[in-house]
Design an enzyme around this catalytic site. Structure first.
Site, PDB file in Angstrom:
ATOM      1  N   THR A   1       0.819  -1.213   0.000  1.00 47.51           N
ATOM      2  CA  THR A   1       0.000   0.000   0.000  1.00 47.51           C
ATOM      3  C   THR A   1       0.854   1.265   0.000  1.00 47.51           C
ATOM      4  OG1 THR A   1      -1.871  -1.058   1.025  1.00 47.51           O
ATOM      5  CG2 THR A   1      -1.700   1.284   1.368  1.00 47.51           C
TER       6      THR A   1
ATOM      7  N   THR B   1       1.855  -4.290   4.409  1.00 50.12           N
ATOM      8  CA  THR B   1       1.769  -4.549   5.854  1.00 50.12           C
ATOM      9  C   THR B   1       1.330  -5.972   6.205  1.00 50.12           C
ATOM     10  OG1 THR B   1      -0.457  -3.635   5.910  1.00 50.12           O
ATOM     11  CG2 THR B   1       1.357  -2.150   6.486  1.00 50.12           C
ATOM     12  N   ASP B   2       0.606  -6.650   5.294  1.00 49.29           N
ATOM     13  CA  ASP B   2       0.017  -7.943   5.665  1.00 49.29           C
ATOM     14  C   ASP B   2       1.050  -8.925   6.206  1.00 49.29           C
ATOM     15  OD1 ASP B   2      -2.291  -6.844   4.750  1.00 49.29           O
ATOM     16  OD2 ASP B   2      -2.753  -8.425   3.289  1.00 49.29           O
TER      17      ASP B   2
ATOM     18  N   LYS C   1       0.836  -7.803  12.986  1.00 52.46           N
ATOM     19  CA  LYS C   1      -0.260  -6.959  12.514  1.00 52.46           C
ATOM     20  C   LYS C   1      -1.515  -7.399  13.245  1.00 52.46           C
ATOM     21  CE  LYS C   1      -2.538  -5.217   8.348  1.00 52.46           C
ATOM     22  NZ  LYS C   1      -2.643  -5.199   6.889  1.00 52.46           N
TER      23      LYS C   1
HETATM   24  N1  GLU Z   1      -2.325  -6.658   1.168  1.00 50.19           N
HETATM   25  C1  GLU Z   1      -1.385  -5.675   0.790  1.00 50.19           C
HETATM   26  C2  GLU Z   1       0.019  -5.950   1.280  1.00 50.19           C
HETATM   27  O1  GLU Z   1       0.235  -6.432   2.364  1.00 50.19           O
HETATM   28  C3  GLU Z   1      -1.808  -4.289   1.143  1.00 50.19           C
HETATM   29  C4  GLU Z   1      -1.772  -4.032   2.591  1.00 50.19           C
HETATM   30  C5  GLU Z   1      -0.797  -2.970   2.935  1.00 50.19           C
HETATM   31  O2  GLU Z   1       0.239  -2.742   2.333  1.00 50.19           O
HETATM   32  O3  GLU Z   1      -1.098  -2.337   3.914  1.00 50.19           O
HETATM   33  O4  GLU Z   1       0.939  -5.662   0.552  1.00 50.19           O
END
Ligand code: GLU
Length: 429
Positions: A82, A158-159, A237
């Site tokens: 993201t 973040t995932d 997370k």
């Molecule tokens: N699902 C995606 C990832 O982990 C978007 C979530 C994010 O970056 O916050 O890359």
């Protein structure tokens, strides 16, 4: 009016403003509201529609970053997620799209903190990552450190950021400088993005502190006041969307950074910069490790499935339990589960116990059923690692050590992943 334009729409009951999105259903107009949510509006109910601002073509000019004397050197390695995303007005979704140059253009303040070099090493949502990507990031970090940077920022979705931070902590043995993983919960092209604070705080922490090792830099609360530097092997997370989704588990954060006030305060002991040299201990890309989450009524074949795997993490209940005892006529399957795990271990799969409680410690001596698991060779007694860190550590151990060494090292603290004592103030912080 075209996709991407900011428009205002009035119906008999409400007035809405947002970006016009391509509609997938005829007769419906789709607006992306400032909250980030899409709303479909029945065109026949629209009384008035006006253009607020036409969409601008996306600019992506290169930044030539001049080197300023006296500033530290930081390499930013982009992997996607993201933080590197913007809204794609042709589909209405969020896609990984910003290049390394775009990111520096977006956050030019970074170049006042340090001499920044910025490279794109991958471009993916983090759930797509495999061990090969953990190795790739580790190799690129090592290259930067060998070239003499004072620290590295890895931007990341973040995932699975906490899996990657754990992987980097294990793979990069002898790290002499800070390596911080940074993500964001709102894409960088939104006014509400947390990317700026996360990146600026990470750069400031690298430039101004004497910390060495892998960490995570994310929001402490849902406002923009403080960022936390979190431990690479003991974070998780814990929320799907909040900016402060990353929490330390069974420990405290390492430090708090207030970028606006230019303030860093350390919360826990930490390793300082040093003269060590990196040894890369990569994860074998074909190593097979699984996780099985225990639940009521689980069947023995869910364990037997992992036959032939190098390792298996049990995400047990409570202290680390699995349903492995027949207690009445309705629970005969449980005895088969004990047999299935016994067979896995006998056939050479290293089975490590963890707890789906997340907080607290696995304790395999308290109740007989867990003693029975220990008796057949399941390891994990006294571990307070998250299931995710147990998974990464097991894959890394099995890639670099013999099975017997891996079983022994699983419950020894190598990278801050196991604490000596459970402190009560580390619960839900
Ligand atoms: N699902 C995606 C990832 O982990 C978007 C979530 C994010 O970056 O916050 O890359």
């Amino acid at each position: 009016m075209k996709s991407g334009d900011r428009i205002r729409v009035a119906t008999a009951t409400e007035e809405l403003e947002g970006r016009l999105m391509p509609s997938t259903r005829s007769g419906y107009l789709v607006l992306k509201l400032d909250s980030g949510y899409n709303i479909g509006i029945d065109e026949s109910k629209i009384k008035n529609k006006e253009l607020v601002k036409a969409a601008e073509p996306a600019a992506s000019k290169e930044t030539s970053v001049e080197q300023k004397k006296g500033l530290k050197k930081i390499a930013i390695l982009h992997t996607g997620g993201t933080i590197a995303s913007k809204i794609d007005y042709s589909t209405g979704g969020v896609i990984a799209q910003f290049s390394a140059e775009d990111m520096l253009n977006l956050f030019p303040e970074l170049t006042d903190i340090a001499n920044i070099t910025s490279r794109q090493i991958a471009s993916m949502q983090s759930e797509m990552m495999r061990f090969a990507h953990h190795n790739l990031i580790a190799r690129e970090v090592a290259k930067e450190v060998e070239n003499g940077v004072d620290g590295v920022i890895v931007t990341h979705g973040t995932d699975t950021l906490h899996y990657s931070s754990a992987a980097l902590a294990f793979i990069l043995e002898g790290l002499s400088v800070p390596v911080l993983l940074v993500g964001s919960q709102r894409s960088s092209d939104r006014g509400s993005t947390d990317a700026a604070d996360n990146l600026l705080s990470a750069a400031y922490f690298i430039a101004e502190s004497d910390f060495a090792g892998v960490g995570i830099c994310m929001h402490e609360n849902s406002d923009d006041a403080n960022n936390l530097i979190l431990p690479a092997t003991k974070s998780r997370k814990m929320h799907t969307s909040r900016r402060d989704a990353f929490r330390p588990i069974n420990t405290t954060a390492i430090a708090r950074v207030n970028y606006a006030e230019k303030n860093i305060s350390f919360i826990s002991e930490y390793e300082k910069r040093n003269k060590k040299t990196i040894t890369l201990k990569l994860i074998k890309e074909d190593i097979k490790v699984g996780i099985v989450k225990v639940h009521p009524n689980i069947s023995a074949d869910q364990f037997a499935f992992f036959s032939g795997y190098d390792g298996l993490v049990l995400e047990g209940t409570g202290l680390g339990h699995i349903p492995n005892q027949k207690v009445d006529d309705a629970s005969a399957e449980n005895a088969k589960i004990q047999k299935a795990v016994e067979k896995l271990v006998a056939d050479g799969t290293v089975v490590a116990d963890s707890s789906q409680c997340i907080y607290g410690r696995v304790h395999m001596n308290v109740y007989t059923p867990l003693r029975e698991l220990q008796d057949i060779g399941v390891v994990g007694h006294l571990s307070d690692m998250t299931p995710e860190t147990t998974f990464i550590k097991l894959a890394w151990l099995l890639s670099n050590y013999s099975k017997d060494e891996a079983k022994k090292l699983l419950t020894e603290n190598l990278r801050g992943e196991i604490t000596e004592r459970t402190e009560k103030e580390t619960f839900l912080v």
